[in-house]
Design an enzyme around this catalytic site. Structure first.
Site, short mmCIF file in Angstrom:
data_model
loop_
_atom_site.label_atom_id
_atom_site.label_comp_id
_atom_site.label_asym_id
_atom_site.label_seq_id
_atom_site.Cartn_x
_atom_site.Cartn_y
_atom_site.Cartn_z
N HIS A 160 0.83 -1.21 0.00
CA HIS A 160 0.00 0.00 0.00
C HIS A 160 0.87 1.26 0.00
CE1 HIS A 160 -0.29 -0.61 4.68
NE2 HIS A 160 0.76 0.13 4.40
N HIS A 198 10.88 -3.60 3.34
CA HIS A 198 11.32 -2.21 3.25
C HIS A 198 11.68 -1.67 4.63
CE1 HIS A 198 7.02 -1.76 4.13
NE2 HIS A 198 7.11 -0.45 4.25
N GLU A 238 4.81 -5.45 8.40
CA GLU A 238 3.46 -5.27 7.86
C GLU A 238 2.92 -6.54 7.22
OE1 GLU A 238 3.70 -0.48 6.78
OE2 GLU A 238 3.66 -1.96 5.17
N HIS A 261 -1.36 5.02 9.74
CA HIS A 261 -0.06 5.68 9.79
C HIS A 261 -0.18 7.00 10.56
CE1 HIS A 261 -0.02 2.95 6.33
NE2 HIS A 261 1.28 2.84 6.53
#
Length: 280
Positions: A12, A193, A240, A59
């Site tokens: 995302h 990441h 995630e 977030h």
């Protein structure tokens, strides 16, 4: 009765949303990342869900360090796109499905999952970018969406095993809902990441693709990966991917892969995407 017909997982990445919003998807840099979603856009147009249970992480838009729910279920009529510091994305309001959401809340809590019930929540790129990747830029989203926010920002996040088990409980809850609904479960976030520190920009192609491999078929080995392996192999934000395990757990013992896409880089991360269906 309601039934889960498919599971979708996707990164995302906020930059993907910006590329869509700014009309940059055809540029040389972005074209390969978006090409992997063309199959899914056509497929989902032919197999439209009535409701998507969309697993994502906030977030610091709806929650901050003052309130950190491990699992938060959106039960509202609708959810506004969040202002993440540069204005809300120019996307439709997300329409919820309160009847199914409240049924899920009751069933999951009685199934001994401590869900936080949210009746007002703005949704950020973690939820809206996947919708844009699958549906493009419609005037209104073509299905109802139940947000399921998972804490993967502040330690301790839930284990992969707990997330897989929550997916199994979601499947039981959906099967107990009396309305005739085509339900999909989407897991979002990842893949490898890291956004900060000396390992910023880390991408682990081999690990990511092994993870995709193990979403397919009968194995449940992914549920037992410890947090430290995600951190070591996929960077601080690779955790995630436990959200993908909620989707996988909801599909039952065996899955079939309909489509798969992997591309690096997009911004400073890997793009991962897979479409699965349960095998009876």
């Amino acid at each position: 009765m309601a039934r889960i017909t498919a599971g979708i997982a996707t990164s995302h990445i906020p930059a993907l949303g910006a590329a869509i919003d700014l009309g940059k998807t055809g540029e040389d840099y972005w074209r390969p990342a978006f090409a992997g979603y063309e199959w899914t856009k056509q497929w989902i147009g032919q197999n439209p869900p009535d409701v998507v249970i969309l697993v994502y992480n906030d977030h610091a838009s709806a929650f901050d360090m003052n309130l950190i729910p491990t699992f938060a279920l959106g039960c509202a009529e609708n959810f506004q796109p969040a202002d993440e510091g540069w204005g809300p994305r120019p996307v439709p309001v997300v329409e919820g499905h309160p009847d199914l959401a409240w049924h899920l809340a009751q069933s999951l809590i009685l199934d001994e999952f401590d869900m936080t019930i949210i009746n007002r929540m703005d949704v950020d790129h973690g939820l809206t970018v996947p919708l844009s990747l699958m549906f493009g830029q419609p005037q209104a989203w073509p299905c109802r969406v139940i947000p399921l926010a998972v804490n993967v920002v502040t330690y301790p996040p839930p284990s992969g095993n707990r997330c897989w088990a929550l997916g199994e409980a979601i499947a039981r809850a959906v099967a107990g809902f009396p309305d005739d609904l085509n339900v999909q479960v989407w897991g979002t976030g990842g893949m490898s990441h890291q956004l900060q520190g000396p390992r910023a920009g880390l991408i682990n192609r081999e690990w990511d693709n092994r993870f995709l491999d193990q979403l397919i078929g009968e194995s449940d080995a992914l549920r037992h990966i410890p947090h430290i392996e995600y951190l070591r192999e996929t960077g601080s934000e690779g955790i995630e991917m436990v959200m993908w395990l909620i989707m996988r757990g909801a599909l039952g013992r065996t899955t079939r892969c309909l489509h798969r896409h992997y591309h690096v880089p997009a911004s400073n991360t890997a793009v991962g995407h897979i479409v699965l269906e349960p095998v009876s």
